[in-house]
Enzyme design. Sequence first.
Site, PDB file in Angstrom:
ATOM      1  N   ASP A 163      19.446 -23.164   8.301  1.00 40.28           N
ATOM      2  CA  ASP A 163      20.863 -23.398   8.597  1.00 40.28           C
ATOM      3  C   ASP A 163      21.492 -24.390   7.615  1.00 40.28           C
ATOM      4  OD1 ASP A 163      19.379 -25.556   9.579  1.00 40.28           O
ATOM      5  OD2 ASP A 163      19.698 -25.029  11.662  1.00 40.28           O
ATOM      6  N   ASN A 192      18.735 -29.889  23.557  1.00 41.51           N
ATOM      7  CA  ASN A 192      19.244 -28.845  24.462  1.00 41.51           C
ATOM      8  C   ASN A 192      18.494 -27.525  24.306  1.00 41.51           C
ATOM      9  OD1 ASN A 192      20.145 -27.891  22.029  1.00 41.51           O
ATOM     10  ND2 ASN A 192      22.316 -27.867  22.538  1.00 41.51           N
ATOM     11  N   HIS A 198      17.929 -25.892  21.444  1.00 42.93           N
ATOM     12  CA  HIS A 198      18.326 -24.996  20.355  1.00 42.93           C
ATOM     13  C   HIS A 198      17.223 -24.870  19.308  1.00 42.93           C
ATOM     14  CE1 HIS A 198      20.511 -28.416  17.923  1.00 42.93           C
ATOM     15  NE2 HIS A 198      19.307 -28.249  17.446  1.00 42.93           N
ATOM     16  N   GLU A 223      22.712 -22.351  19.783  1.00 47.76           N
ATOM     17  CA  GLU A 223      22.968 -23.201  20.941  1.00 47.76           C
ATOM     18  C   GLU A 223      22.759 -22.422  22.238  1.00 47.76           C
ATOM     19  OE1 GLU A 223      23.032 -26.177  20.245  1.00 47.76           O
ATOM     20  OE2 GLU A 223      24.730 -26.885  19.058  1.00 47.76           O
TER      21      GLU A 223
HETATM   22  C1  F6R Z   1      17.327 -27.978  11.461  1.00 44.05           C
HETATM   23  C2  F6R Z   1      17.438 -27.217  12.683  1.00 44.05           C
HETATM   24  C3  F6R Z   1      17.549 -27.846  14.019  1.00 44.05           C
HETATM   25  C4  F6R Z   1      16.634 -29.070  14.173  1.00 44.05           C
HETATM   26  C5  F6R Z   1      16.825 -29.689  15.552  1.00 44.05           C
HETATM   27  C6  F6R Z   1      16.015 -30.970  15.714  1.00 44.05           C
HETATM   28  O1  F6R Z   1      17.238 -27.131  10.337  1.00 44.05           O
HETATM   29  O2  F6R Z   1      17.486 -26.024  12.603  1.00 44.05           O
HETATM   30  O3  F6R Z   1      17.238 -26.897  15.011  1.00 44.05           O
HETATM   31  O4  F6R Z   1      15.302 -28.677  14.011  1.00 44.05           O
HETATM   32  O5  F6R Z   1      18.180 -29.998  15.752  1.00 44.05           O
HETATM   33  O6  F6R Z   1      16.521 -31.933  14.844  1.00 44.05           O
HETATM   34  P1  F6R Z   1      15.765 -33.345  14.636  1.00 44.05           P
HETATM   35  O7  F6R Z   1      14.469 -33.002  14.007  1.00 44.05           O
HETATM   36  O8  F6R Z   1      16.677 -34.112  13.727  1.00 44.05           O
HETATM   37  O9  F6R Z   1      15.606 -33.924  15.992  1.00 44.05           O
END
Ligand code: F6R
Length: 242
Positions: free
Chosen positions: A67, A137, A139, A144
């Site tokens: 992403d 959450n 994701h 989401e």
């Molecule tokens: C990042 C991504 C997100 C993160 C998730 C956890 O490329 O796709 O799904 O893996 O938001 O983020 P952190 O590791 O910062 O807690």
Amino acid sequence: MKITNLGTRANASFYVACELYKQMSQQSHSKLGLATGGTMVDMYQFLVDLLHKNQLDVSHIETFNLDEYVGLDAQHDQSYHSYMNQVLFKQYPNFNPSLTHVPNGNADDLNVEAQRYEDLINQQGPVDIQILGIGENGHIGFNEPGTDINSATHVVNLTESTIHANSRYFDNENEVPKQAISMGLSTILKAQRIILLAFGEKKRAAIEQLTQNEVNSEIPASILHAHPNVEIYVDDEAAPKS
Ligand code: F6R
């Protein structure tokens, strides 16, 4: 789906770095699906170390990031382009820049860009190993809660919860982009093997939901139950208690 507690962030990060290293050393044209975020920082550091120690030729490895934020210049220090350059591609410059893909969150037409990225993955894939983190959450990528299980790469409106969680990387919450381009849930499921990493108490609730063994669109990561080859590595704090 197998959830394994490897005790510490360092253990799990090193283990996953070794799995990526093995994949690349066994198949010089491997395709990797990569994630960003705080969870991945140590893993990339271990990986860079392994690459340097063994001087592995990665010039034919192709990578696809999950992403990118909408509206951030690729040079912005919080863009996922910059993140990947900082943690991996600049640290081990043998990666071929024409083979390291991150969606363009600054494209004139974001939907066209999402389709281009999806087509690219379909043409070049399947991805051999997809690395995932998880949001508080539930994701994965920026899919989401409520995301269609059949979603391809698409433009996402980030939820308040994600904007709040990610504000720790920005000067203040207002600076966090409100949208992203993300691989969809169906894109992620096309990978041959999926490895999800989760650390810290804040991730435990999301990991506990996964132990319930059913697909629930309110917990996007639960879609991983529909994939035959998923490994989840956690530390003590993120390990399910129930
Ligand atoms: C990042 C991504 C997100 C993160 C998730 C956890 O490329 O796709 O799904 O893996 O938001 O983020 P952190 O590791 O910062 O807690």
